[in-house]
Design a protein around this motif. Sequence first.
Motif, mmCIF file in Angstrom:
data_model
loop_
_atom_site.group_PDB
_atom_site.id
_atom_site.type_symbol
_atom_site.label_atom_id
_atom_site.label_comp_id
_atom_site.label_asym_id
_atom_site.label_seq_id
_atom_site.Cartn_x
_atom_site.Cartn_y
_atom_site.Cartn_z
ATOM 1 N N GLY A 337 0.836 -1.199 0.000
ATOM 2 C CA GLY A 337 0.000 0.000 0.000
ATOM 3 C C GLY A 337 0.868 1.245 0.000
ATOM 4 O O GLY A 337 1.796 1.389 -0.797
ATOM 5 N N THR A 338 0.602 2.147 0.930
ATOM 6 C CA THR A 338 1.396 3.375 1.048
ATOM 7 C C THR A 338 2.502 3.232 2.085
ATOM 8 O O THR A 338 3.202 4.196 2.376
ATOM 9 C CB THR A 338 0.477 4.548 1.457
ATOM 10 O OG1 THR A 338 -0.170 4.218 2.700
ATOM 11 C CG2 THR A 338 -0.571 4.813 0.401
ATOM 12 N N GLU A 339 2.640 2.052 2.657
ATOM 13 C CA GLU A 339 3.600 1.829 3.742
ATOM 14 C C GLU A 339 4.764 0.963 3.286
ATOM 15 O O GLU A 339 4.740 0.362 2.216
ATOM 16 C CB GLU A 339 2.902 1.142 4.925
ATOM 17 C CG GLU A 339 1.737 1.902 5.502
ATOM 18 C CD GLU A 339 1.012 1.100 6.564
ATOM 19 O OE1 GLU A 339 1.436 1.168 7.738
ATOM 20 O OE2 GLU A 339 0.053 0.386 6.223
ATOM 21 N N LYS A 340 5.770 0.887 4.160
ATOM 22 C CA LYS A 340 6.875 -0.030 3.922
ATOM 23 C C LYS A 340 7.406 -0.520 5.268
ATOM 24 O O LYS A 340 7.235 0.123 6.308
ATOM 25 C CB LYS A 340 7.982 0.649 3.128
ATOM 26 C CG LYS A 340 8.689 1.788 3.839
ATOM 27 C CD LYS A 340 9.785 2.369 2.958
ATOM 28 C CE LYS A 340 10.491 3.526 3.680
ATOM 29 N NZ LYS A 340 11.569 4.103 2.859
ATOM 30 N N MET A 341 8.027 -1.692 5.244
ATOM 31 C CA MET A 341 8.607 -2.275 6.441
ATOM 32 C C MET A 341 10.025 -2.727 6.109
ATOM 33 O O MET A 341 10.264 -3.303 5.050
ATOM 34 C CB MET A 341 7.762 -3.466 6.913
ATOM 35 C CG MET A 341 8.343 -4.190 8.120
ATOM 36 S SD MET A 341 7.279 -5.560 8.663
ATOM 37 C CE MET A 341 7.632 -6.783 7.380
ATOM 38 N N ILE A 342 10.951 -2.479 7.023
ATOM 39 C CA ILE A 342 12.342 -2.864 6.812
ATOM 40 C C ILE A 342 12.610 -4.173 7.567
ATOM 41 O O ILE A 342 12.379 -4.265 8.771
ATOM 42 C CB ILE A 342 13.318 -1.777 7.310
ATOM 43 C CG1 ILE A 342 12.965 -0.408 6.715
ATOM 44 C CG2 ILE A 342 14.754 -2.167 6.981
ATOM 45 C CD1 ILE A 342 13.086 -0.333 5.221
ATOM 46 N N ILE A 343 13.061 -5.189 6.838
ATOM 47 C CA ILE A 343 13.543 -6.421 7.473
ATOM 48 C C ILE A 343 15.015 -6.175 7.763
ATOM 49 O O ILE A 343 15.854 -6.205 6.860
ATOM 50 C CB ILE A 343 13.370 -7.648 6.544
ATOM 51 C CG1 ILE A 343 11.926 -7.789 6.074
ATOM 52 C CG2 ILE A 343 13.841 -8.921 7.233
ATOM 53 C CD1 ILE A 343 10.934 -8.109 7.156
ATOM 54 N N ASP A 344 15.340 -5.893 9.024
ATOM 55 C CA ASP A 344 16.696 -5.444 9.364
ATOM 56 C C ASP A 344 17.389 -6.330 10.385
ATOM 57 O O ASP A 344 18.383 -5.917 11.000
ATOM 58 C CB ASP A 344 16.645 -4.001 9.884
ATOM 59 C CG ASP A 344 15.709 -3.852 11.081
ATOM 60 O OD1 ASP A 344 15.120 -4.868 11.523
ATOM 61 O OD2 ASP A 344 15.554 -2.723 11.575
ATOM 62 N N SER A 345 16.865 -7.546 10.593
ATOM 63 C CA SER A 345 17.496 -8.461 11.545
ATOM 64 C C SER A 345 17.098 -9.890 11.211
ATOM 65 O O SER A 345 16.108 -10.131 10.510
ATOM 66 C CB SER A 345 17.071 -8.119 12.980
ATOM 67 O OG SER A 345 15.685 -8.409 13.157
ATOM 68 N N TRP A 346 17.874 -10.838 11.724
ATOM 69 C CA TRP A 346 17.552 -12.256 11.516
ATOM 70 C C TRP A 346 16.280 -12.634 12.260
ATOM 71 O O TRP A 346 15.528 -13.503 11.813
ATOM 72 C CB TRP A 346 18.728 -13.127 11.946
ATOM 73 C CG TRP A 346 19.893 -12.998 11.023
ATOM 74 C CD1 TRP A 346 20.995 -12.206 11.176
ATOM 75 C CD2 TRP A 346 20.059 -13.654 9.754
ATOM 76 N NE1 TRP A 346 21.836 -12.325 10.099
ATOM 77 C CE2 TRP A 346 21.292 -13.208 9.207
ATOM 78 C CE3 TRP A 346 19.299 -14.572 9.028
ATOM 79 C CZ2 TRP A 346 21.776 -13.661 7.978
ATOM 80 C CZ3 TRP A 346 19.781 -15.017 7.799
ATOM 81 C CH2 TRP A 346 21.001 -14.568 7.284
ATOM 82 N N VAL A 347 16.027 -11.984 13.395
ATOM 83 C CA VAL A 347 14.787 -12.226 14.147
ATOM 84 C C VAL A 347 13.589 -11.841 13.294
ATOM 85 O O VAL A 347 12.625 -12.607 13.152
ATOM 86 C CB VAL A 347 14.785 -11.422 15.472
ATOM 87 C CG1 VAL A 347 13.389 -11.427 16.103
ATOM 88 C CG2 VAL A 347 15.808 -12.001 16.446
ATOM 89 N N ARG A 348 13.647 -10.665 12.723
ATOM 90 C CA ARG A 348 12.551 -10.163 11.896
ATOM 91 C C ARG A 348 12.377 -11.026 10.635
ATOM 92 O O ARG A 348 11.254 -11.309 10.211
ATOM 93 C CB ARG A 348 12.862 -8.722 11.492
ATOM 94 C CG ARG A 348 11.653 -7.789 11.377
ATOM 95 C CD ARG A 348 12.165 -6.361 11.308
ATOM 96 N NE ARG A 348 11.124 -5.423 10.987
ATOM 97 C CZ ARG A 348 10.286 -4.878 11.854
ATOM 98 N NH1 ARG A 348 10.360 -5.242 13.117
ATOM 99 N NH2 ARG A 348 9.370 -4.001 11.470
ATOM 100 N N LYS A 349 13.490 -11.452 10.054
ATOM 101 C CA LYS A 349 13.442 -12.275 8.846
ATOM 102 C C LYS A 349 12.791 -13.634 9.127
ATOM 103 O O LYS A 349 11.949 -14.090 8.360
ATOM 104 C CB LYS A 349 14.852 -12.479 8.289
ATOM 105 C CG LYS A 349 14.929 -13.461 7.111
ATOM 106 C CD LYS A 349 16.332 -13.575 6.567
ATOM 107 C CE LYS A 349 16.487 -14.770 5.631
ATOM 108 N NZ LYS A 349 15.480 -14.808 4.546
ATOM 109 N N ARG A 350 13.186 -14.280 10.221
ATOM 110 C CA ARG A 350 12.610 -15.598 10.541
ATOM 111 C C ARG A 350 11.107 -15.478 10.779
ATOM 112 O O ARG A 350 10.318 -16.312 10.338
ATOM 113 C CB ARG A 350 13.293 -16.180 11.790
ATOM 114 C CG ARG A 350 12.678 -17.498 12.241
ATOM 115 C CD ARG A 350 13.312 -18.695 11.556
ATOM 116 N NE ARG A 350 13.278 -18.737 10.118
ATOM 117 C CZ ARG A 350 12.322 -19.287 9.380
ATOM 118 N NH1 ARG A 350 11.262 -19.839 9.953
ATOM 119 N NH2 ARG A 350 12.401 -19.302 8.080
ATOM 120 N N THR A 351 10.688 -14.411 11.470
ATOM 121 C CA THR A 351 9.268 -14.193 11.756
ATOM 122 C C THR A 351 8.500 -13.915 10.469
ATOM 123 O O THR A 351 7.443 -14.513 10.217
ATOM 124 C CB THR A 351 9.095 -13.010 12.732
ATOM 125 O OG1 THR A 351 9.914 -13.222 13.884
ATOM 126 C CG2 THR A 351 7.643 -12.895 13.179
#
Length: 428
Positions: A337-351
């Motif tokens: 949409g109009t948003e974005k999210m940064i995958i900036d860690s291995w924790v965030r990537k696994r989730t």
Amino acid sequence: MPKSKKRNGRGGQHGAVQPFSDEDASIETLSHCSSFSDSTSVADEAGGEAEDTAQEDFQYKLKVYIDCTVDKSAKTRQTALDGLKTAMATKILYEFLLERRMTITDGIERCLKKGKGEEQCAAASLACLLCIQLGSGIESEEVFKTLKPIFKNLLSDGAANIQARQACATSLGLCTMVAEDDILDVYATMECFETLFTRSYVREDGSRPSLSPQTTQLHTNALLSWALLLTICSASHITAIIKKHLKKLPRLLESEDVNMRIAAGETIALLFELARDVDPDFDCEDWESLCDKLNALATDCNKHRAKTDKRKQRSVFRDVLKAVEEGDFQTETIRFGTEKMIIDSWVRKRTYDTFREFVGSGMNYHLQANEFIRDVFGLGPPVLIDSAALKAMKSSRLERHLYNAAAFKARTKARNKFRDKRVDVGEF
């Protein structure tokens, strides 16, 4: 990762269930979520009355699917499970599912107990999607309380269908993260996973366990679920896990299976990240030996391995090596949409990878509209998009499309002209 608490009858026999179509998936099931749609539906164009009718038809079809999860016909049950999975992966159905959650759970339970491989896999996936829809709270806890013993029984039953066990390994991990209310029970589930993936360890004498590819995939799924649950462990438990497993996990890097090697590498990177969060001065005893192994995998030229496997492996292990050596992570931007999210860690990537495995192409929609998933990633309440903003988004997309089309046309003309010159020179 803290848990957030969420918001506060069957019909008669039906005929054969028709598969859930893409057209059904495009119908907005809740009027308050219609702002998140990327395209204008037929119901929206026809007005409020048509939209209500479409919503009623859609919900009626879902009720039929729910009833058919306990049908005598295996084919009908499979179609019903698949229909519910598609609906939950692509739409927000919290209100609709809330009052029917235990009826759906009963159907899932029956399919897991009485069904065969493919049906059990679909039921296990549906359990995850139901928990994702309900979010962390008493509602999903009730669902999980019923299904957890069945997941664990199938997981530990060596005579059970191997595909069903693989599905249960993945589903038990996500459902535990979403719906388990006691951290000690989380740790107990992690131990169940440990009993599986440690069987793939290369022995100290260098000999490899004799395992089928399907069993190795089961162990890989167990390892990834174990890694997911690492992301919600306390600092003290992380420390205990590191002492117990960090020396042994590199043995999985020697597996013959590329998926196991990659899962092991990403889990090691995740452990290093968590260890440095707990203690910035964390130091690994066999650090140099581990880096040598990771470097070898990042530059693997083994002729006996498929090119695609080597390419995929080298890409992942370059990132894993940077994580272990420098504490670095290759960031990725997810736009929705109009948003974005940064995958900036291995924790965030696994989730993120785990959620995406279940909702598939519906991930961006859930990032926009699912309050639970937005809470997990710290995105705040859903952002409502007004019609003007939506129109502007569509205009920019059209402009990009026209620009790309024009550039493609110009590029084609230039190439054709160049080819014509080459032909002329050749003939001359």
